[in-house]
Design a protein around this motif. Structure first.
Motif, PDB file in Angstrom:
ATOM      1  N   PRO A 116      -0.486  -3.499  -7.517  1.00  0.00           N
ATOM      2  CA  PRO A 116       0.853  -3.755  -6.971  1.00  0.00           C
ATOM      3  C   PRO A 116       1.704  -4.589  -7.920  1.00  0.00           C
ATOM      4  CG  PRO A 116      -0.701  -5.303  -6.042  1.00  0.00           C
ATOM      5  CD  PRO A 116      -1.503  -4.379  -6.937  1.00  0.00           C
ATOM      6  N   SER A 117       2.907  -4.868  -7.516  1.00  0.00           N
ATOM      7  CA  SER A 117       3.766  -5.758  -8.293  1.00  0.00           C
ATOM      8  C   SER A 117       3.045  -7.088  -8.491  1.00  0.00           C
ATOM      9  CB  SER A 117       5.092  -5.991  -7.572  1.00  0.00           C
ATOM     10  OG  SER A 117       5.827  -7.023  -8.219  1.00  0.00           O
ATOM     11  N   ARG A 146      -3.391   1.642  -8.358  1.00  0.00           N
ATOM     12  CA  ARG A 146      -3.115   0.894  -7.134  1.00  0.00           C
ATOM     13  C   ARG A 146      -2.835  -0.585  -7.401  1.00  0.00           C
ATOM     14  NH1 ARG A 146      -7.829  -1.705  -5.984  1.00  0.00           N
ATOM     15  NH2 ARG A 146      -9.702  -0.889  -7.005  1.00  0.00           N
ATOM     16  N   SER A 202       4.472 -10.250  -6.759  1.00  0.00           N
ATOM     17  CA  SER A 202       4.585 -10.288  -5.303  1.00  0.00           C
ATOM     18  C   SER A 202       3.742 -11.437  -4.751  1.00  0.00           C
ATOM     19  CB  SER A 202       4.120  -8.970  -4.686  1.00  0.00           C
ATOM     20  OG  SER A 202       2.732  -8.777  -4.900  1.00  0.00           O
TER      21      SER A 202
END
Length: 414
Positions: A116-117, A114, A120
Protein backbone atom coordinates in the motif's frame (compact mmCIF):
# COMPACT_ATOMS: atom_id res chain seq x y z
CA UNK A 1 5.25 30.89 17.27
CA UNK A 2 1.89 30.71 19.06
CA UNK A 3 0.80 27.52 20.77
CA UNK A 4 -2.02 27.18 18.20
CA UNK A 5 0.51 27.26 15.37
CA UNK A 6 2.73 24.76 17.16
CA UNK A 7 -0.15 22.29 17.47
CA UNK A 8 -1.65 22.84 14.00
CA UNK A 9 -0.88 20.04 11.49
CA UNK A 10 0.19 22.67 8.98
CA UNK A 11 3.22 23.14 11.22
CA UNK A 12 5.00 20.46 9.15
CA UNK A 13 4.59 22.43 5.91
CA UNK A 14 6.12 22.71 3.40
CA UNK A 15 6.19 19.08 2.33
CA UNK A 16 6.85 19.60 -1.39
CA UNK A 17 7.96 22.20 -3.90
CA UNK A 18 4.55 22.77 -5.38
CA UNK A 19 5.13 25.90 -7.43
CA UNK A 20 8.35 24.73 -9.06
CA UNK A 21 10.64 21.76 -8.37
CA UNK A 22 14.21 23.07 -7.91
CA UNK A 23 16.35 22.13 -10.88
CA UNK A 24 18.98 20.42 -8.71
CA UNK A 25 16.35 18.06 -7.28
CA UNK A 26 14.84 17.31 -10.69
CA UNK A 27 18.33 16.49 -12.02
CA UNK A 28 19.06 14.17 -9.09
CA UNK A 29 15.77 12.34 -9.61
CA UNK A 30 16.63 11.83 -13.28
CA UNK A 31 20.09 10.50 -12.44
CA UNK A 32 18.73 8.07 -9.84
CA UNK A 33 16.09 6.77 -12.24
CA UNK A 34 18.67 6.31 -14.99
CA UNK A 35 21.25 4.56 -12.78
CA UNK A 36 18.68 2.17 -11.29
CA UNK A 37 17.68 0.88 -14.72
CA UNK A 38 21.08 -0.80 -15.15
CA UNK A 39 21.59 -1.96 -11.54
CA UNK A 40 22.06 -5.74 -11.54
CA UNK A 41 21.10 -5.96 -15.22
CA UNK A 42 23.83 -8.47 -16.04
CA UNK A 43 22.91 -10.75 -13.13
CA UNK A 44 20.43 -13.61 -13.40
CA UNK A 45 17.27 -12.85 -11.33
CA UNK A 46 17.97 -15.82 -9.03
CA UNK A 47 21.48 -14.55 -8.29
CA UNK A 48 20.12 -11.04 -7.79
CA UNK A 49 17.58 -12.41 -5.29
CA UNK A 50 20.37 -13.98 -3.24
CA UNK A 51 22.22 -10.67 -3.25
CA UNK A 52 19.05 -8.82 -2.23
CA UNK A 53 18.81 -10.94 0.91
CA UNK A 54 22.39 -9.99 1.79
CA UNK A 55 21.49 -6.33 1.21
CA UNK A 56 18.54 -6.66 3.62
CA UNK A 57 20.99 -7.79 6.28
CA UNK A 58 23.26 -4.88 5.43
CA UNK A 59 20.31 -2.47 5.57
CA UNK A 60 19.34 -3.55 9.07
CA UNK A 61 22.99 -3.51 10.18
CA UNK A 62 23.33 0.15 9.21
CA UNK A 63 19.84 1.13 10.41
CA UNK A 64 20.64 -0.24 13.86
CA UNK A 65 24.10 1.34 13.75
CA UNK A 66 22.43 4.74 13.34
CA UNK A 67 20.66 4.02 16.65
CA UNK A 68 24.00 3.23 18.30
CA UNK A 69 23.45 -0.54 18.15
CA UNK A 70 26.50 -2.21 16.59
CA UNK A 71 25.44 -5.75 15.67
CA UNK A 72 27.83 -8.28 14.11
CA UNK A 73 26.60 -9.56 10.73
CA UNK A 74 27.40 -13.10 11.85
CA UNK A 75 25.01 -12.69 14.79
CA UNK A 76 22.29 -11.37 12.48
CA UNK A 77 22.70 -14.45 10.29
CA UNK A 78 22.51 -16.76 13.31
CA UNK A 79 19.38 -14.99 14.59
CA UNK A 80 17.69 -15.33 11.20
CA UNK A 81 18.50 -19.06 11.22
CA UNK A 82 17.12 -19.37 14.80
CA UNK A 83 20.49 -20.61 16.00
CA UNK A 84 21.87 -20.28 19.53
CA UNK A 85 23.29 -16.85 20.34
CA UNK A 86 25.71 -15.49 22.91
CA UNK A 87 23.47 -14.16 25.74
CA UNK A 88 25.22 -10.78 25.71
CA UNK A 89 24.70 -10.30 21.97
CA UNK A 90 21.28 -11.94 21.76
CA UNK A 91 19.10 -8.79 22.22
CA UNK A 92 20.87 -6.84 19.46
CA UNK A 93 20.79 -9.85 17.14
CA UNK A 94 17.05 -10.34 17.68
CA UNK A 95 16.47 -6.63 17.11
CA UNK A 96 18.28 -6.93 13.78
CA UNK A 97 16.31 -10.05 12.93
CA UNK A 98 13.07 -8.12 13.48
CA UNK A 99 14.22 -5.47 10.99
CA UNK A 100 15.08 -8.04 8.31
CA UNK A 101 11.76 -9.86 8.74
CA UNK A 102 9.78 -6.64 8.29
CA UNK A 103 11.78 -5.67 5.21
CA UNK A 104 11.27 -9.15 3.75
CA UNK A 105 7.52 -8.71 4.26
CA UNK A 106 7.63 -5.30 2.55
CA UNK A 107 9.57 -6.70 -0.40
CA UNK A 108 7.22 -9.66 -0.71
CA UNK A 109 4.17 -7.39 -0.64
CA UNK A 110 5.68 -5.27 -3.40
CA UNK A 111 6.46 -8.27 -5.62
CA UNK A 112 2.92 -9.56 -5.13
CA UNK A 113 1.41 -6.18 -6.03
CA UNK A 114 -0.15 -5.52 -2.62
CA UNK A 115 2.20 -2.94 -1.08
CA UNK A 116 0.00 0.00 0.00
CA UNK A 117 0.92 3.66 0.12
CA UNK A 118 3.98 3.75 2.36
CA UNK A 119 2.96 7.11 3.86
CA UNK A 120 -0.48 5.91 4.93
CA UNK A 121 -1.27 5.72 8.63
CA UNK A 122 -2.14 2.03 8.26
CA UNK A 123 1.24 1.19 6.72
CA UNK A 124 3.30 3.23 9.19
CA UNK A 125 1.49 1.57 12.10
CA UNK A 126 1.91 -1.86 10.52
CA UNK A 127 5.67 -1.37 10.20
CA UNK A 128 5.97 -0.37 13.86
CA UNK A 129 3.66 -3.17 15.01
CA UNK A 130 5.44 -5.84 12.97
CA UNK A 131 8.84 -4.61 14.12
CA UNK A 132 8.08 -4.45 17.84
CA UNK A 133 6.16 -7.71 17.94
CA UNK A 134 9.43 -9.38 16.94
CA UNK A 135 11.59 -7.33 19.32
CA UNK A 136 13.22 -8.91 22.39
CA UNK A 137 11.83 -7.89 25.77
CA UNK A 138 14.91 -5.74 26.49
CA UNK A 139 13.86 -3.25 23.79
CA UNK A 140 10.11 -3.14 24.37
CA UNK A 141 10.03 -0.28 26.87
CA UNK A 142 11.39 3.26 27.21
CA UNK A 143 13.10 4.60 30.28
CA UNK A 144 12.26 8.13 31.42
CA UNK A 145 14.77 10.54 33.05
CA UNK A 146 13.28 9.75 36.49
CA UNK A 147 14.19 6.08 35.84
CA UNK A 148 10.56 5.03 35.42
CA UNK A 149 9.68 2.88 32.43
CA UNK A 150 6.81 2.81 29.95
CA UNK A 151 6.02 -0.18 27.71
CA UNK A 152 6.09 0.28 23.95
CA UNK A 153 2.78 -0.89 22.48
CA UNK A 154 3.45 -2.19 18.95
CA UNK A 155 1.72 -0.04 16.33
CA UNK A 156 0.35 2.53 18.78
CA UNK A 157 0.94 6.27 18.36
CA UNK A 158 1.85 8.49 21.29
CA UNK A 159 -1.42 9.39 23.00
CA UNK A 160 -0.90 10.43 26.63
CA UNK A 161 0.77 13.46 28.17
CA UNK A 162 3.51 11.27 29.63
CA UNK A 163 4.43 10.36 26.04
CA UNK A 164 5.34 13.94 25.15
CA UNK A 165 9.00 14.06 24.17
CA UNK A 166 11.83 16.37 23.23
CA UNK A 167 14.42 15.19 20.70
CA UNK A 168 17.53 17.31 21.00
CA UNK A 169 16.38 20.88 20.47
CA UNK A 170 13.24 19.71 18.64
CA UNK A 171 9.87 19.63 20.42
CA UNK A 172 7.49 17.33 18.48
CA UNK A 173 3.71 17.87 18.58
CA UNK A 174 1.90 17.00 21.80
CA UNK A 175 0.87 13.37 21.97
CA UNK A 176 -2.85 14.12 21.75
CA UNK A 177 -2.22 15.96 18.45
CA UNK A 178 -0.33 13.12 16.75
CA UNK A 179 -3.43 11.64 15.02
CA UNK A 180 -4.22 15.00 13.38
CA UNK A 181 -0.61 15.48 12.26
CA UNK A 182 -0.48 11.97 10.82
CA UNK A 183 -3.78 12.46 9.01
CA UNK A 184 -2.31 15.59 7.39
CA UNK A 185 0.89 13.66 6.60
CA UNK A 186 -1.08 10.82 4.98
CA UNK A 187 -3.30 13.11 2.91
CA UNK A 188 -0.54 15.36 1.60
CA UNK A 189 2.01 12.65 0.79
CA UNK A 190 -0.68 10.44 -0.72
CA UNK A 191 -1.21 13.16 -3.32
CA UNK A 192 2.50 13.09 -4.22
CA UNK A 193 2.15 9.58 -5.65
CA UNK A 194 0.41 11.02 -8.72
CA UNK A 195 3.67 12.44 -10.14
CA UNK A 196 6.79 10.40 -10.90
CA UNK A 197 9.38 13.00 -9.82
CA UNK A 198 7.36 13.96 -6.73
CA UNK A 199 7.31 10.31 -5.61
CA UNK A 200 11.11 10.24 -5.49
CA UNK A 201 11.56 13.65 -3.83
CA UNK A 202 8.88 12.70 -1.30
CA UNK A 203 11.09 9.84 -0.08
CA UNK A 204 13.38 12.50 1.40
CA UNK A 205 10.80 15.00 2.61
CA UNK A 206 8.52 12.35 4.16
CA UNK A 207 11.53 10.80 5.89
CA UNK A 208 12.23 14.02 7.73
CA UNK A 209 8.62 15.01 8.39
CA UNK A 210 7.71 11.64 9.92
CA UNK A 211 10.60 11.99 12.36
CA UNK A 212 9.56 15.60 12.98
CA UNK A 213 6.10 14.39 14.08
CA UNK A 214 7.73 11.58 16.09
CA UNK A 215 4.46 9.62 16.22
CA UNK A 216 5.71 6.70 18.37
CA UNK A 217 7.34 6.82 21.77
CA UNK A 218 10.23 4.85 20.27
CA UNK A 219 11.31 3.33 16.97
CA UNK A 220 10.59 6.35 14.77
CA UNK A 221 13.97 6.34 13.06
CA UNK A 222 13.83 2.71 12.05
CA UNK A 223 10.20 2.99 10.96
CA UNK A 224 11.09 6.01 8.81
CA UNK A 225 13.95 4.13 7.13
CA UNK A 226 11.73 1.13 6.38
CA UNK A 227 9.07 3.56 5.08
CA UNK A 228 11.69 5.15 2.82
CA UNK A 229 12.63 1.71 1.50
CA UNK A 230 8.97 0.97 0.71
CA UNK A 231 8.55 4.39 -0.94
CA UNK A 232 11.56 3.68 -3.16
CA UNK A 233 9.95 0.42 -4.30
CA UNK A 234 6.67 2.15 -5.13
CA UNK A 235 8.52 4.98 -6.89
CA UNK A 236 10.18 2.50 -9.23
CA UNK A 237 13.73 3.00 -7.95
CA UNK A 238 14.01 -0.06 -5.69
CA UNK A 239 16.53 -1.69 -8.00
CA UNK A 240 15.39 -5.18 -7.10
CA UNK A 241 16.48 -4.63 -3.51
CA UNK A 242 20.14 -4.32 -4.48
CA UNK A 243 20.86 -1.00 -2.77
CA UNK A 244 20.37 0.31 0.74
CA UNK A 245 19.12 3.68 1.95
CA UNK A 246 20.27 2.99 5.51
CA UNK A 247 23.87 2.38 4.45
CA UNK A 248 23.97 5.81 2.86
CA UNK A 249 22.33 7.58 5.80
CA UNK A 250 24.72 5.94 8.27
CA UNK A 251 27.84 6.78 6.26
CA UNK A 252 26.89 10.10 4.69
CA UNK A 253 28.67 11.49 1.66
CA UNK A 254 31.75 12.79 3.47
CA UNK A 255 31.33 11.85 7.14
CA UNK A 256 29.07 9.88 9.44
CA UNK A 257 27.65 12.91 11.23
CA UNK A 258 25.84 14.30 8.19
CA UNK A 259 22.52 12.51 8.77
CA UNK A 260 22.03 14.00 12.24
CA UNK A 261 23.16 17.46 11.11
CA UNK A 262 20.94 17.50 8.04
CA UNK A 263 17.90 16.24 9.96
CA UNK A 264 18.46 19.04 12.48
CA UNK A 265 18.93 21.56 9.66
CA UNK A 266 15.60 20.55 8.12
CA UNK A 267 13.90 21.41 11.45
CA UNK A 268 14.71 25.09 10.81
CA UNK A 269 11.78 27.54 10.92
CA UNK A 270 10.94 29.73 7.96
CA UNK A 271 13.49 32.51 7.45
CA UNK A 272 11.51 35.46 6.10
CA UNK A 273 9.04 36.05 3.26
CA UNK A 274 11.28 34.52 0.59
CA UNK A 275 11.62 31.19 2.37
CA UNK A 276 8.39 29.56 1.25
CA UNK A 277 4.93 29.83 2.73
CA UNK A 278 4.95 27.19 5.45
CA UNK A 279 6.06 27.23 9.07
CA UNK A 280 9.32 25.43 8.30
CA UNK A 281 12.09 26.64 6.02
CA UNK A 282 11.61 25.68 2.37
CA UNK A 283 15.30 26.32 1.73
CA UNK A 284 16.27 23.95 4.55
CA UNK A 285 13.90 21.31 3.15
CA UNK A 286 15.53 21.69 -0.27
CA UNK A 287 18.97 21.32 1.33
CA UNK A 288 17.88 18.13 3.08
CA UNK A 289 16.23 16.67 -0.03
CA UNK A 290 19.31 17.47 -2.10
CA UNK A 291 21.52 15.76 0.46
CA UNK A 292 19.34 12.65 0.83
CA UNK A 293 18.79 12.24 -2.92
CA UNK A 294 22.56 12.55 -3.37
CA UNK A 295 23.04 9.85 -0.75
CA UNK A 296 20.58 7.63 -2.61
CA UNK A 297 22.38 8.22 -5.92
CA UNK A 298 25.70 7.43 -4.25
CA UNK A 299 24.34 4.13 -2.92
CA UNK A 300 22.89 3.08 -6.27
CA UNK A 301 26.25 3.75 -7.90
CA UNK A 302 28.07 1.85 -5.15
CA UNK A 303 25.77 -1.14 -5.62
CA UNK A 304 26.32 -1.09 -9.40
CA UNK A 305 30.07 -1.26 -8.86
CA UNK A 306 29.86 -3.94 -6.16
CA UNK A 307 27.41 -6.22 -7.97
CA UNK A 308 28.59 -5.95 -11.58
CA UNK A 309 28.83 -9.51 -12.90
CA UNK A 310 32.35 -9.39 -14.31
CA UNK A 311 33.93 -7.83 -11.21
CA UNK A 312 31.92 -10.02 -8.83
CA UNK A 313 32.84 -13.14 -10.78
CA UNK A 314 36.51 -12.13 -10.76
CA UNK A 315 36.49 -11.55 -6.98
CA UNK A 316 34.77 -14.92 -6.49
CA UNK A 317 37.34 -16.70 -8.67
CA UNK A 318 40.30 -15.16 -6.85
CA UNK A 319 38.79 -16.05 -3.48
CA UNK A 320 38.22 -19.68 -4.42
CA UNK A 321 41.74 -20.05 -5.77
CA UNK A 322 43.19 -18.50 -2.61
CA UNK A 323 41.21 -21.02 -0.55
CA UNK A 324 42.75 -23.91 -2.45
CA UNK A 325 39.97 -24.62 -4.94
CA UNK A 326 40.86 -25.20 -8.57
CA UNK A 327 39.58 -23.63 -11.77
CA UNK A 328 36.70 -26.11 -11.94
CA UNK A 329 35.18 -24.67 -8.77
CA UNK A 330 35.50 -21.12 -10.10
CA UNK A 331 33.96 -22.18 -13.42
CA UNK A 332 30.99 -23.82 -11.71
CA UNK A 333 30.29 -20.79 -9.52
CA UNK A 334 30.53 -18.53 -12.57
CA UNK A 335 27.94 -20.66 -14.37
CA UNK A 336 25.58 -20.53 -11.40
CA UNK A 337 26.04 -16.75 -11.12
CA UNK A 338 25.25 -16.28 -14.80
CA UNK A 339 22.37 -18.75 -15.16
CA UNK A 340 20.84 -18.48 -11.69
CA UNK A 341 21.03 -22.17 -10.90
CA UNK A 342 22.52 -25.39 -12.20
CA UNK A 343 20.99 -28.86 -11.91
CA UNK A 344 23.30 -31.22 -10.08
CA UNK A 345 23.20 -33.68 -12.97
CA UNK A 346 24.40 -30.97 -15.37
CA UNK A 347 27.54 -30.02 -13.45
CA UNK A 348 29.74 -32.41 -15.42
CA UNK A 349 28.50 -30.85 -18.68
CA UNK A 350 29.35 -27.36 -17.42
CA UNK A 351 32.79 -28.48 -16.26
CA UNK A 352 33.43 -30.86 -19.16
CA UNK A 353 34.67 -33.50 -16.77
CA UNK A 354 33.51 -36.79 -15.26
CA UNK A 355 30.34 -36.96 -13.21
CA UNK A 356 32.33 -38.04 -10.15
CA UNK A 357 34.74 -35.11 -10.37
CA UNK A 358 31.86 -32.69 -10.93
CA UNK A 359 29.97 -34.16 -7.98
CA UNK A 360 32.99 -33.80 -5.67
CA UNK A 361 33.55 -30.20 -6.79
CA UNK A 362 29.92 -29.31 -6.20
CA UNK A 363 29.73 -31.08 -2.82
CA UNK A 364 32.70 -29.14 -1.47
CA UNK A 365 31.29 -25.82 -2.67
CA UNK A 366 27.92 -26.59 -1.07
CA UNK A 367 29.59 -27.68 2.17
CA UNK A 368 31.47 -24.38 2.37
CA UNK A 369 28.41 -22.26 1.54
CA UNK A 370 29.52 -21.02 -1.88
CA UNK A 371 26.63 -22.91 -3.44
CA UNK A 372 23.30 -23.66 -1.78
CA UNK A 373 20.25 -25.77 -2.45
CA UNK A 374 16.76 -26.14 -1.00
CA UNK A 375 16.99 -29.94 -1.05
CA UNK A 376 19.90 -32.43 -0.99
CA UNK A 377 19.35 -33.33 -4.65
CA UNK A 378 17.91 -30.07 -5.92
CA UNK A 379 19.47 -27.52 -8.24
CA UNK A 380 22.15 -25.32 -6.73
CA UNK A 381 22.25 -21.54 -6.68
CA UNK A 382 24.96 -19.14 -5.60
CA UNK A 383 25.71 -18.46 -1.95
CA UNK A 384 27.54 -15.54 -0.36
CA UNK A 385 29.02 -16.81 2.93
CA UNK A 386 29.43 -14.01 5.45
CA UNK A 387 32.88 -15.27 6.45
CA UNK A 388 34.11 -14.00 3.07
CA UNK A 389 31.82 -11.02 2.59
CA UNK A 390 34.67 -8.48 2.59
CA UNK A 391 36.50 -10.44 -0.10
CA UNK A 392 33.38 -10.70 -2.25
CA UNK A 393 31.93 -7.27 -1.46
CA UNK A 394 34.58 -4.87 -0.20
CA UNK A 395 33.17 -1.97 1.81
CA UNK A 396 29.74 -3.55 2.25
CA UNK A 397 29.91 -3.62 6.06
CA UNK A 398 33.26 -1.95 6.66
CA UNK A 399 35.73 0.54 5.18
CA UNK A 400 37.65 -1.55 2.67
CA UNK A 401 38.29 -0.05 -0.79
CA UNK A 402 36.13 -0.71 -3.83
CA UNK A 403 36.18 0.72 -7.32
CA UNK A 404 33.09 2.91 -7.12
CA UNK A 405 32.38 6.45 -8.37
CA UNK A 406 33.06 9.36 -6.06
CA UNK A 407 29.98 10.56 -4.12
CA UNK A 408 28.04 13.34 -5.83
CA UNK A 409 29.13 16.88 -5.06
CA UNK A 410 26.43 18.57 -3.00
CA UNK A 411 25.90 22.27 -2.36
CA UNK A 412 23.52 21.98 0.60
CA UNK A 413 23.54 24.72 3.18
CA UNK A 414 24.46 24.59 6.83
Amino acid sequence: MSNDAVEAPSRIEPLFFEEQVPRVLADLVGEIQQEVTTLGRDLHPDSADELADLVRMMNCYYSNLIEGHDTRPRDIERALANQELDPERRPLALEARAHVLVQRAIDRAFLEGRLPSATSIAFVKWVHKSFYEEMPAEFRFVRHPDDSTRPIVPGQFRSAAEDDVQVGRHLPPSSDRVPDFMAHFERRFGAAENWASARVIAIASAHHRLNYIHPFIDGNGRVSRLMSHAMALRAGIGGGGLWSISRGLARGLRDRGEYKRMMDHADSPRQGDRDGRGNLSEKALQDFCEWMLSVMLDQVRFAKAAFRFETLNDRYRRLLLDLGHDDRAAKLVAAVLRFGQVERGDAHVVLKTSERTARNTMSKLVQEGFLKSSTPKGAVRVGFPLDYRERLFPNLFADAPIEAPEPPGVSFGG
